[in-house]
Scaffold this motif. Structure first.
Motif, PDB file in Angstrom:
ATOM      1  N   VAL A   5       0.738  -1.137   0.081  1.00 18.46           N
ATOM      2  CA  VAL A   5       0.011   0.077  -0.005  1.00 18.46           C
ATOM      3  C   VAL A   5       0.811   1.357   0.037  1.00 18.46           C
ATOM      4  N   ALA A   6       1.977   1.145   0.685  1.00 15.11           N
ATOM      5  CA  ALA A   6       3.030   2.378   0.693  1.00 15.11           C
ATOM      6  C   ALA A   6       3.586   2.641  -0.481  1.00 15.11           C
ATOM      7  N   VAL A   7       4.038   1.620  -0.991  1.00 19.11           N
ATOM      8  CA  VAL A   7       4.535   1.780  -2.528  1.00 19.11           C
ATOM      9  C   VAL A   7       3.514   2.326  -3.695  1.00 19.11           C
ATOM     10  N   VAL A   8       2.508   1.771  -3.276  1.00 24.29           N
ATOM     11  CA  VAL A   8       1.409   2.353  -4.450  1.00 24.29           C
ATOM     12  C   VAL A   8       1.159   3.803  -4.187  1.00 24.29           C
ATOM     13  N   VAL A  10       3.072   5.945  -3.022  1.00 24.50           N
ATOM     14  CA  VAL A  10       4.247   6.679  -3.440  1.00 24.50           C
ATOM     15  C   VAL A  10       4.334   6.930  -4.653  1.00 24.50           C
ATOM     16  N   VAL A  11       3.909   5.677  -5.551  1.00 23.74           N
ATOM     17  CA  VAL A  11       3.776   5.789  -6.913  1.00 23.74           C
ATOM     18  C   VAL A  11       2.603   6.727  -7.393  1.00 23.74           C
ATOM     19  N   ALA A  12       1.714   6.631  -7.016  1.00 27.74           N
ATOM     20  CA  ALA A  12       0.535   7.587  -7.215  1.00 27.74           C
ATOM     21  C   ALA A  12       1.090   9.146  -7.068  1.00 27.74           C
ATOM     22  N   GLU A  13       1.665   9.243  -5.966  1.00 32.99           N
ATOM     23  CA  GLU A  13       1.943  10.781  -5.596  1.00 32.99           C
ATOM     24  C   GLU A  13       3.002  11.346  -6.920  1.00 32.99           C
ATOM     25  N   VAL A  14       4.130  10.421  -7.129  1.00 34.62           N
ATOM     26  CA  VAL A  14       4.975  10.625  -7.959  1.00 34.62           C
ATOM     27  C   VAL A  14       4.299  10.794  -9.435  1.00 34.62           C
ATOM     28  N   LEU A  15       3.315  10.161  -9.830  1.00 34.95           N
ATOM     29  CA  LEU A  15       2.533  10.161 -11.117  1.00 34.95           C
ATOM     30  C   LEU A  15       1.901  11.482 -11.308  1.00 34.95           C
ATOM     31  N   VAL A  16       1.219  11.815 -10.236  1.00 33.87           N
ATOM     32  CA  VAL A  16       0.462  13.042  -9.741  1.00 33.87           C
ATOM     33  C   VAL A  16       1.385  14.361 -10.181  1.00 33.87           C
ATOM     34  N   LEU A  17       2.640  14.194  -9.547  1.00 35.28           N
ATOM     35  CA  LEU A  17       3.473  15.429  -9.814  1.00 35.28           C
ATOM     36  C   LEU A  17       4.096  15.495 -11.095  1.00 35.28           C
ATOM     37  N   VAL A  18       4.337  14.280 -11.774  1.00 34.99           N
ATOM     38  CA  VAL A  18       4.742  14.366 -12.965  1.00 34.99           C
ATOM     39  C   VAL A  18       3.868  14.936 -14.218  1.00 34.99           C
ATOM     40  N   THR A  19       2.632  14.437 -13.775  1.00 31.70           N
ATOM     41  CA  THR A  19       1.500  14.860 -14.608  1.00 31.70           C
ATOM     42  C   THR A  19       1.123  16.339 -14.631  1.00 31.70           C
ATOM     43  N   ALA A  20       1.401  16.709 -13.115  1.00 29.81           N
ATOM     44  CA  ALA A  20       0.964  18.118 -13.135  1.00 29.81           C
ATOM     45  C   ALA A  20       2.228  19.046 -13.986  1.00 29.81           C
ATOM     46  N   GLY A  21       3.452  18.466 -13.606  1.00 31.07           N
ATOM     47  CA  GLY A  21       4.787  19.160 -14.043  1.00 31.07           C
ATOM     48  C   GLY A  21       4.621  19.279 -15.701  1.00 31.07           C
ATOM     49  N   ALA A  22       4.160  18.123 -16.213  1.00 29.67           N
ATOM     50  CA  ALA A  22       3.855  18.034 -17.762  1.00 29.67           C
ATOM     51  C   ALA A  22       2.804  19.071 -18.341  1.00 29.67           C
ATOM     52  N   LEU A  23       1.764  19.013 -17.604  1.00 30.28           N
ATOM     53  CA  LEU A  23       0.639  19.948 -18.100  1.00 30.28           C
ATOM     54  C   LEU A  23       0.854  21.137 -17.837  1.00 30.28           C
ATOM     55  N   TRP A  24       1.991  21.513 -16.821  1.00 25.51           N
ATOM     56  CA  TRP A  24       2.215  23.128 -16.670  1.00 25.51           C
ATOM     57  C   TRP A  24       3.126  23.691 -17.766  1.00 25.51           C
TER      58      TRP A  24
END
Length: 404
Positions: A5-8, A10-24
């Motif tokens: 659960v912890a790994v999932v 962390v992976v979700a948070e990283v994906l959200v950050l990467v997606t937000a950076g790409a969109l910005w």
């Protein structure tokens, strides 16, 4: 299961950050965000709030300036220099800024008071250890710091070769290399900041910052000066309609002096040392002129109150124009003696420094003859240092060394 659960997460948070950076970083998305969200919000919500704040500030300023418009014209008459008046505009700007600054300051004060008052409860909630008086663990950080400092000589003596020296000094070398890169980074940043778009963006941000909080501080001297001018004009009117045996009106310039001493900082910000020295010298002359006029209120109340009203209004107008180096003309200042800022505190500091140095010399075992010769030297140096290079006159030095 918990690890998965912890790994999932962390992976979700990283994906959200990467997606937000790409969109910005995607320019069409930023253009759509500005066109569909930012501009409508600014046009419908922010602009409406600013309009209502402006109307409220105008009403509050009109209430504040009502008495000024009633009593000032009859006193100053044609004594004010011609030209547009900036003082009412600055009064309105102060009320506009106060609508945000005052509530935010009150909220910050309440939050700070609550945190301080309930610090122990917060520490218990977060399982923090609050050291109490007499607790041994409270003194451990200080002991560790003392041990680190006192062990430096032993560490140096224990060096056996160049490798040990490099290991001990590599942190210093990293700092030195970093400092050598500072000029390069500074020049690069200055070159990039001088671009047209970057400069305009920086100017807009600076203007917004000043409008949000800066006007509350920058416009406050105008409020103080206008209030003092109204008091002088009211006292002048009362003196003109006095009855036999009435007391002579008096108006204090104490608050006005405080804002004049800080006028060059609140209006223009920090300047270079030589420039600030000139501005402080002019402020000392202005304060001296106000004190000279204030001292004559018991001699010619009518004329002095009128002169004070005109001087205060001129200072307010010059301050609003940004002419902090010419708050009053030389004719208005006359031969008034410049005032030394915080003179009593400076003299107390000089006395304390002289006493401490002489007491230390006495404890060190210097003979009495040497102490007698050391006293004037210590007093002279202390006066020059505390007064920032101003050399006292022989009479002032005599009064300092030999009190009367």
């Amino acid at each position: 299961m918990k690890v998965f659960v912890a790994v999932v997460v962390v992976v979700a948070e990283v994906l959200v950050l990467v997606t937000a950076g790409a969109l910005w970083s995607y320019l069409p998305f930023r253009a759509w965000l500005r066109r569909c969200i930012s501009e409508p919000v600014n046009r419908r919500v922010v602009a409406e709030l600013k309009r209502r704040r402006g109307e409220l500030a105008t009403r509050q300023a009109d209430v504040f300036l009502t008495e000024a418009r009633e009593v000032l014209p009859a006193v100053v008459a044609d004594a004010m220099p011609p030209g547009p008046a900036h003082t009412p505009l600055w009064v309105t700007r102060w009320w506009y800024a106060a609508q945000l600054t005052v509530p935010m300051s009150l909220v910050a004060f309440v939050m700070f008071a609550l945190i301080v008052w309930n610090a122990e409860a917060y520490a218990a909630f977060w399982h923090l250890h609050v050291p109490r008086e007499g607790d041994r663990e409270a003194a451990e950080p200080l002991r560790a710091l003392i041990r680190t400092v006192t062990s430096i000589p032993r560490t140096v003596q224990a060096w056996k070769g160049p490798t040990d020296v490099f290991k001990s000094l590599r942190g210093v070398l990293v700092i030195v290399v970093g400092l050598s890169m500072a000029p390069l980074l500074q020049r690069l940043g200055a070159a990039m900041a001088e671009g047209g778009e970057q400069r305009q963006r920086r100017e807009r941000l600076e203007k917004k910052r000043k409008l949000r909080t800066g006007d509350y501080v920058r416009c406050w001297p105008v409020i103080v000066l206008v209030v003092a001018a109204v008091q002088c004009a009211r006292a002048h009117r009362n003196w003109a309609t006095r009855q036999p045996g009435d007391d002579v009106p008096r108006v204090s310039m104490r608050k006005v002096e405080r804002v004049i001493w800080r006028a060059h900082r609140t209006r223009r910000g920090k300047a270079r040392h030589h420039h600030e020295r000139v501005l402080k010298a002019h402020a000392a002359r202005v304060v001296g002129a106000l004190r000279a006029a204030e001292a004559e209120q018991d001699i010619e109340p009518g004329r002095v109150l009128r002169d004070l009203t005109v001087m205060l209004l001129v200072i307010a107008e010059r301050y609003a124009e940004g002419r902090v180096g010419q708050l009053l003309d030389d004719e208005q200042i006359g031969d008034a003696v410049p005032v030394v800022p915080r003179e009593h505190l400076r003299m107390a500091a000089v006395g304390g420094v002289v006493v401490l140095i002489m007491a230390g010399a006495s404890v060190a075992g210097l003979p009495e003859a040497a102490l007698t010769a050391l006293l004037p030297v210590v007093a002279l140096v202390a006066v020059i240092v505390i007064n920032r290079g101003k050399v006292p006159s022989p009479s002032e030095l005599t009064d300092l060394v030999i009190p009367r």
